[in-house]
Design an enzyme around this catalytic site. Structure first.
Site, short mmCIF file in Angstrom:
data_model
loop_
_atom_site.label_atom_id
_atom_site.label_comp_id
_atom_site.label_asym_id
_atom_site.label_seq_id
_atom_site.Cartn_x
_atom_site.Cartn_y
_atom_site.Cartn_z
N LYS A 35 4.91 39.65 17.49
CA LYS A 35 3.89 40.24 18.36
C LYS A 35 4.01 39.66 19.76
O LYS A 35 4.76 38.70 20.00
CB LYS A 35 2.50 39.99 17.78
CG LYS A 35 2.12 38.52 17.67
CD LYS A 35 0.74 38.35 17.05
CE LYS A 35 0.37 36.87 16.95
NZ LYS A 35 -1.01 36.67 16.48
N TYR A 244 -1.48 25.89 49.88
CA TYR A 244 -2.87 26.30 50.11
C TYR A 244 -3.84 25.14 49.93
O TYR A 244 -3.69 24.30 49.04
CB TYR A 244 -3.26 27.41 49.12
CG TYR A 244 -2.68 28.76 49.44
CD1 TYR A 244 -3.00 29.42 50.62
CD2 TYR A 244 -1.83 29.38 48.54
CE1 TYR A 244 -2.47 30.66 50.90
CE2 TYR A 244 -1.30 30.64 48.80
CZ TYR A 244 -1.63 31.27 50.00
OH TYR A 244 -1.10 32.52 50.27
#
Length: 346
Positions: A35, A244
C-alpha cells in the site's frame, strides 16, 4: 543532476521478505503489503520484484491501488484490499478480481448484493477499534458469512512493535475467541506480529514496513538511499544568518551548501536545524529551516566541494531520520516525493 535521486534496492526488499518468510515458518504463507505506493518505493516495481521472488498474495489499502497493482502483475496473484468494499467500487473489484476485506455489516451487505459469489475476506476488530467487525457484530453474521466461504479472516495488532505490551496477548485471546474452530484461513500478524512468535502467525502473515527496511524489524536491510544534488556552495561570514527566519547564525566563517530537496519532497520541517546529511561517511549538519524546495547544509569541515549529499543512507536509515523529526519510519517512507528521480537496483 537537477533533482534528488532516490535509490531503491529491490534485492534488499526481496531479501527482507525472504528473511521474514523464514521467521513465519514453512507452513505459513507470507504475503506482502504494498500500500501507499509500496511505502514510497513504487508499488509496481516493488510488487513485480516480490512476485518474482515467490509472493502470491498482496495487500493494498484501497481499490484504486489494487487496480494499478493488478495491471502491473497480471491475473495470478491474490490482491486483497484492507479498506473493503466501498460504495461505487463494485465494477473495479469485479473487473480486476480484487478481494475486499469486508469491515462492517454494511460492507458485507453491499458485497453480497452487488457481487454475489465473488471472493471476499473479513476483518475483525480484536481491540484496536479502527476497522473490522466487533465481536457482537461477528456473532450476528458469522454463520451467514462462513457459509459464503471467505478467503481469509484477519485482524490487526495495535501494539506489536512493543513485544511486552499486554495488548498483544489480549488481542490474541480475542481473535482466537472469535475464530477458533471455524473452517477459515486466518491472518493476524504484520511485521511486528511476525516477530512476536509462532502463536501470532496462523495461516498467513502480511509484512509491510519490515520489507522496506523499517522498524520493528531491526535486522532488515536498508532499501532506500536519498541522494540530493548540491546546487550552490557559498561562504557565510561570522554573524550572518541562513534561511527563513534567521533561525541559524554562523558562529564562525562557514561554507554552506544549498541542496535540491525540501518539504515539497516529503522532508519534514521538523528536522530544521537538527537533521544531518552525509558526504560518504562524513556527517554534515543541516542548518536553517527546511524550505519548500531547498535545504542548507554546513560543509565547512569537508576538504572538497561535494556534488551530492545523502539524507537517507546506511549511516541514517528511515527510523534514524524519523527520530530526529519526531515521527516514525512509516511516515518518512510514505512521504518520499514524486519529484525524485527513482533509480532501481535489481
Amino acid at each position: 543532476m537537477g533533482t534528488s535521486l532516490l535509490h531503491i534496492d529491490l534485492s534488499a526488499l526481496v531479501a527482507n521478505w525472504r528473511a521474514l518468510d523464514a521467521v513465519s515458518g514453512g507452513s505459513v504463507e507470507t504475503a506482502a503489503v504494498v500500500k501507499a505506493d509500496g511505502y514510497g518505493t513504487g508499488a509496481e516495481r516493488a510488487g513485480r520484484a516480490l512476485f518474482n521472488a515467490g509472493v502470491r498474495t498482496f495487500f493494498v489499502a484501497a481499490v484504486e491501488e489494487g487496480v494499478a497493482l493488478r495491471a502491473a502483475l497480471g491475473p495470478e496473484p491474490v490482491i486483497n484490499v484492507f479498506g473493503g468494499h466501498m460504495a461505487g467500487d463494485q465494477d473495479m473489484i469485479a473487473d480486476m478480481a480484487l478481494v475486499p476485506m469486508l469491515n462492517s455489516v454494511e460492507q458485507i451487505t453491499r458485497h453480497f448484493e452487488a457481487l454475489p459469489g465473488k471472493p471476499f475476506g473479513i476483518q475483525l476488530d480484536s481491540g484496536m477499534n479502527r476497522l473490522g467487525l466487533e465481536p457482537v457484530e461477528w456473532d450476528a453474521v458469522r454463520d451467514i458469512v462462513v457459509s459464503a466461504g471467505p478467503t481469509l479472516v484477519m485482524s490487526h495488532l495495535a501494539c506489536a512493535d512493543e513485544p511486552d505490551h499486554p495488548m498483544n496477548a489480549r488481542q490474541l485471546t480475542a481473535f482466537r475467541a472469535m475464530t477458533d474452530g471455524l473452517p477459515l484461513r486466518r491472518s493476524f500478524a504484520a511485521t511486528g506480529g511476525i516477530l512476536l512468535g509462532p502463536e501470532y502467525h496462523f495461516d498467513l502473515t502480511r509484512p509491510g514496513i519490515g520489507l522496506y527496511g523499517g522498524l520493528p524489524y531491526s535486522d532488515a536491510r536498508p532499501v532506500v538511499r536519498l541522494e540530493c544534488p548540491v546546487i550552490q556552495i557559498r561562504d557565510v561570514a561570522e554573524g550572518e544568518s541562513v534561511g527563513y527566519g534567521n533561525s541559524w547564525v554562523a558562529q564562525s566563517p562557514s561554507r554552506i551548501a544549498t541542496i535540491a530537496a525540501g518539504y515539497a519532497d516529503g522532508i519534514t520541517r521538523h528536522i530544521s536545524n537538527a537533521g544531518t546529511l552525509f558526504d560518504g561517511d562524513t556527517p554534515c549538519p543541516l542548518v536553517g529551516r527546511v524550505s519548500m524546495d531547498l535545504i542548507t547544509v554546513d560543509v565547512t569541515h569537508l576538504p572538497h566541494a561535494p556534488k551530492t549529499l545523502d539524507l537517507l543512507c546506511a549511516h541514517q536509515r528511515v527510523d534514524d531520520l524519523a527520530e530526529v523529526g519526531g515521527t516514525i519510519g512509516y511516515e518518512i517512507l510514505t512521504s518520499l516525493g514524486h519529484r525524485y528521480q527513482r533509480q532501481y537496483k535489481a
